[in-house]
Scaffold this motif. Structure first.
Motif, PDB file in Angstrom:
ATOM      1  N   PHE A 160      74.933   8.402  32.015  1.00  0.00           N
ATOM      2  CA  PHE A 160      74.252   9.626  31.899  1.00  0.00           C
ATOM      3  C   PHE A 160      74.404   9.940  30.584  1.00  0.00           C
ATOM      4  O   PHE A 160      75.413  10.087  30.011  1.00  0.00           O
ATOM      5  CB  PHE A 160      74.949  10.656  32.811  1.00  0.00           C
ATOM      6  N   LEU A 161      73.155  10.111  29.807  1.00  0.00           N
ATOM      7  CA  LEU A 161      73.203  10.688  28.443  1.00  0.00           C
ATOM      8  C   LEU A 161      72.704  11.993  28.399  1.00  0.00           C
ATOM      9  O   LEU A 161      71.853  12.636  28.880  1.00  0.00           O
ATOM     10  CB  LEU A 161      72.179   9.672  27.744  1.00  0.00           C
ATOM     11  N   PHE A 162      73.431  12.691  27.340  1.00  0.00           N
ATOM     12  CA  PHE A 162      73.017  14.026  27.151  1.00  0.00           C
ATOM     13  C   PHE A 162      73.306  14.608  25.762  1.00  0.00           C
ATOM     14  O   PHE A 162      74.194  13.967  25.209  1.00  0.00           O
ATOM     15  CB  PHE A 162      74.140  15.055  28.108  1.00  0.00           C
ATOM     16  N   ALA A 163      72.370  15.322  25.087  1.00  0.00           N
ATOM     17  CA  ALA A 163      72.244  15.536  23.780  1.00  0.00           C
ATOM     18  C   ALA A 163      72.400  16.963  23.581  1.00  0.00           C
ATOM     19  O   ALA A 163      72.303  17.497  22.303  1.00  0.00           O
ATOM     20  CB  ALA A 163      71.036  14.970  23.100  1.00  0.00           C
ATOM     21  N   SER A 164      72.199  18.065  24.285  1.00  0.00           N
ATOM     22  CA  SER A 164      71.900  19.421  24.408  1.00  0.00           C
ATOM     23  C   SER A 164      73.008  19.996  23.531  1.00  0.00           C
ATOM     24  O   SER A 164      74.223  19.893  24.112  1.00  0.00           O
ATOM     25  CB  SER A 164      71.630  20.001  25.729  1.00  0.00           C
ATOM     26  N   LYS A 165      72.891  20.861  22.798  1.00  0.00           N
ATOM     27  CA  LYS A 165      74.121  21.725  21.967  1.00  0.00           C
ATOM     28  C   LYS A 165      74.050  23.210  22.427  1.00  0.00           C
ATOM     29  O   LYS A 165      74.785  23.969  21.735  1.00  0.00           O
ATOM     30  CB  LYS A 165      74.049  21.730  20.725  1.00  0.00           C
ATOM     31  N   THR A 166      73.097  23.538  23.467  1.00  0.00           N
ATOM     32  CA  THR A 166      73.096  24.799  23.642  1.00  0.00           C
ATOM     33  C   THR A 166      73.673  25.561  25.072  1.00  0.00           C
ATOM     34  O   THR A 166      73.542  26.554  25.604  1.00  0.00           O
ATOM     35  CB  THR A 166      71.682  25.518  23.728  1.00  0.00           C
ATOM     36  N   GLU A 167      74.527  24.404  25.606  1.00  0.00           N
ATOM     37  CA  GLU A 167      74.748  24.654  27.236  1.00  0.00           C
ATOM     38  C   GLU A 167      75.858  25.736  27.029  1.00  0.00           C
ATOM     39  O   GLU A 167      76.746  25.718  26.362  1.00  0.00           O
ATOM     40  CB  GLU A 167      75.293  23.299  27.797  1.00  0.00           C
ATOM     41  N   THR A 168      76.053  26.483  28.240  1.00  0.00           N
ATOM     42  CA  THR A 168      77.262  27.255  28.661  1.00  0.00           C
ATOM     43  C   THR A 168      78.055  26.591  29.452  1.00  0.00           C
ATOM     44  O   THR A 168      79.215  26.883  29.691  1.00  0.00           O
ATOM     45  CB  THR A 168      76.668  28.481  29.303  1.00  0.00           C
ATOM     46  N   GLN A 169      77.422  25.277  30.027  1.00  0.00           N
ATOM     47  CA  GLN A 169      78.472  24.603  30.941  1.00  0.00           C
ATOM     48  C   GLN A 169      77.849  23.101  31.055  1.00  0.00           C
ATOM     49  O   GLN A 169      78.654  22.168  30.727  1.00  0.00           O
ATOM     50  CB  GLN A 169      78.304  25.054  32.309  1.00  0.00           C
ATOM     51  N   GLY A 170      76.787  22.840  31.136  1.00  0.00           N
ATOM     52  CA  GLY A 170      76.075  21.680  31.387  1.00  0.00           C
ATOM     53  C   GLY A 170      76.195  21.097  32.684  1.00  0.00           C
ATOM     54  O   GLY A 170      76.920  20.107  32.829  1.00  0.00           O
ATOM     55  N   LEU A 171      75.644  21.671  33.653  1.00  0.00           N
ATOM     56  CA  LEU A 171      75.946  21.497  35.136  1.00  0.00           C
ATOM     57  C   LEU A 171      75.356  20.061  35.497  1.00  0.00           C
ATOM     58  O   LEU A 171      76.142  19.508  36.286  1.00  0.00           O
ATOM     59  CB  LEU A 171      75.258  22.290  35.950  1.00  0.00           C
ATOM     60  N   VAL A 172      74.414  19.492  34.890  1.00  0.00           N
ATOM     61  CA  VAL A 172      73.955  18.163  35.092  1.00  0.00           C
ATOM     62  C   VAL A 172      75.003  17.202  34.694  1.00  0.00           C
ATOM     63  O   VAL A 172      75.155  16.208  35.374  1.00  0.00           O
ATOM     64  CB  VAL A 172      72.665  18.027  34.467  1.00  0.00           C
ATOM     65  N   ILE A 173      76.023  17.513  34.070  1.00  0.00           N
ATOM     66  CA  ILE A 173      77.183  16.487  33.559  1.00  0.00           C
ATOM     67  C   ILE A 173      77.862  16.236  34.698  1.00  0.00           C
ATOM     68  O   ILE A 173      78.413  15.270  35.164  1.00  0.00           O
ATOM     69  CB  ILE A 173      77.966  16.896  32.386  1.00  0.00           C
TER      70      ILE A 173
END
Length: 417
Positions: free
Chosen positions: A293-306
């Motif tokens: 799973f790849l993720f690049a967002s830097k605005t997350e408060t948690q990143g639930l999808v992770i």
């Protein structure tokens, strides 16, 4: 508040809920299910959505208007007799608001009127989303900052989904107590039988391929131009790699088009697929099918999808960001600086090491179990039991009244134009 062991009646106010797809609706639904299984009562006040008639138990819909700046999003009109009726019917112990405006302000008014503790979960880094408002960001930024800070200070408890958010808020002169409670993961749906290879067959890609996926909104704040370029480089280096972006675009004619243009320029149209929105119960199959799973967002408060990916046993590679790094520890995945060469190299090295991938998959499952919906619901309700209502009357909150720059009825009118 209720004593330990007693059930709690909770009123949740939110500006977004199912069928709208996003982290906040998922967070609310997950908590609601877990809390109700523990014997508590949860009533959700949420906007109505055209064509959606299935409210489910304990959901009260509020009339809404379409937000022209965000596809599929509807803004609740925070005036409804159903709210007053519900407060007369239920003996609420807690008002839990998910946003500081529209229904969030309504929730605050009801909490003060009935002398009920007000809890506010800071789900979103609002300054990162100002491009959706019909006003200049240079004007909206200081106003939103002042408004959210004031709202926190007039809540009785603020919930942060991560230590990063707590630290961020602590630097904003917020005097209200801040507690960290991440959104949990409902693990039961992940236990259903899954036929390995079914997603690959559905999308007609080779069974021997290595599948890399992203799931989430297709929006600028998710840093997807960087991610798509990385996907292209990974696919060029490894001919067995296939990539998928799963999610709905808020600006389909603009941002998603730009991403597809990058894919076309890279010559990867047959290797990088845009799947569109997928219902959450079906999304689990994509998580399980994926190798990474790849993720690049830097605005997350948690990143639930992770955590969702980890619940399927899928290791994660993500751009290093404060909230994200709290859940990825080098044993269940890796965080990498926003550097295309380093991100690409890490993905390729993981794909080559099957033994390490297997161990990371096991560790990812352990991380998800630690953050189960039941565990997080118990933790949040324990905080609810401790909080007491403020004695201030809502009408006397001068700092909130002084924020007349934000007239939400005017914002709604502008968005409807």
């Amino acid at each position: 508040m209720s004593n330990r062991g007693e059930t709690v009646n909770i009123a949740i106010f939110t500006n977004s809920y199912l069928p709208f797809s996003g982290g906040v609706p998922t967070s609310i639904k997950t908590f609601k299910n877990a809390a109700e299984k523990l014997g508590h009562t949860v009533i959700v006040f949420a906007p109505s959505y055209p064509g959606h008639k299935s409210n489910g138990k304990g959901v009260i819909r509020i009339p809404s208007v379409k937000a022209m700046t965000y596809a599929g999003f509807y803004l609740p009109v925070p005036f409804s007799t159903e709210i007053t009726k519900a407060f007369r019917r239920y003996d609420f112990d807690i008002v839990h608001v998910q946003h500081p405006y529209l229904l969030g302000e309504t929730g605050m008014k009801m909490a003060r009127k009935y002398n009920i503790p007000l809890v506010f979960t800071y789900h979103t880094m609002y300054e990162q989303y100002l491009h959706y408002l019909p006003v200049a960001e240079s004007i909206a930024n200081p106003v939103m900052r002042k408004f959210t800070t004031s709202f926190c200070n007039h809540s009785d408890l603020v919930i942060a989904p991560s230590e990063h958010v707590k630290e961020f808020l602590s630097k904003r002169n917020i005097e209200t107590s801040i507690k960290v409670v991440p959104t949990g993961i409902e693990l039961r749906p992940y236990r259903k039988k899954f036929r390995k290879g079914s997603i690959k067959r559905k999308h007609r890609i080779p069974q021997a391929s290595k599948l890399l996926i992203y799931a989430g909104r297709i929006t600028p704040e998710k840093n997807l131009k960087f991610l798509v370029k990385c996907m292209a480089k990974i696919a060029k280096k490894d001919p067995d790699v296939m990539c998928m972006l799963i999610g709905k675009s808020a600006e389909k004619d603009h941002y998603e088009y730009d991403l597809k243009d990058i894919v076309k320029r890279e010559g990867m149209e047959d290797r990088i697929m845009f799947i569109g929105d997928v219902p959450h119960d079906k999304l689990i199959d994509y998580y399980k099918e994926a190798d990474l799973f790849l993720f690049a967002s830097k605005t997350e408060t948690q990143g639930l999808v992770i955590l969702e990916a980890m619940a399927a046993g899928t290791p994660v590679i993500a751009v290093d960001a404060p909230a994200i790094s709290e859940f990825i520890n080098g044993k269940n995945g890796f965080t990498v600086p926003q550097n295309m060469l380093k991100f690409t190299a890490k993905a390729l090295s993981m794909l080559r090491d099957k033994k390490r991938m297997k161990q990371m998959s096991s560790n990812a499952l352990k991380t998800a179990k630690k953050h189960s919906a039941e565990n997080m619901a118990k933790k949040l309700i324990a905080e609810f039991r401790k909080v007491k209502p403020t004695q201030d009357e809502y009408e006397n909150m001068r700092s909130l009244k002084d924020l007349s720059e934000i007239d939400w009825s005017d914002v709604i009118k502008k968005i409807m134009r």
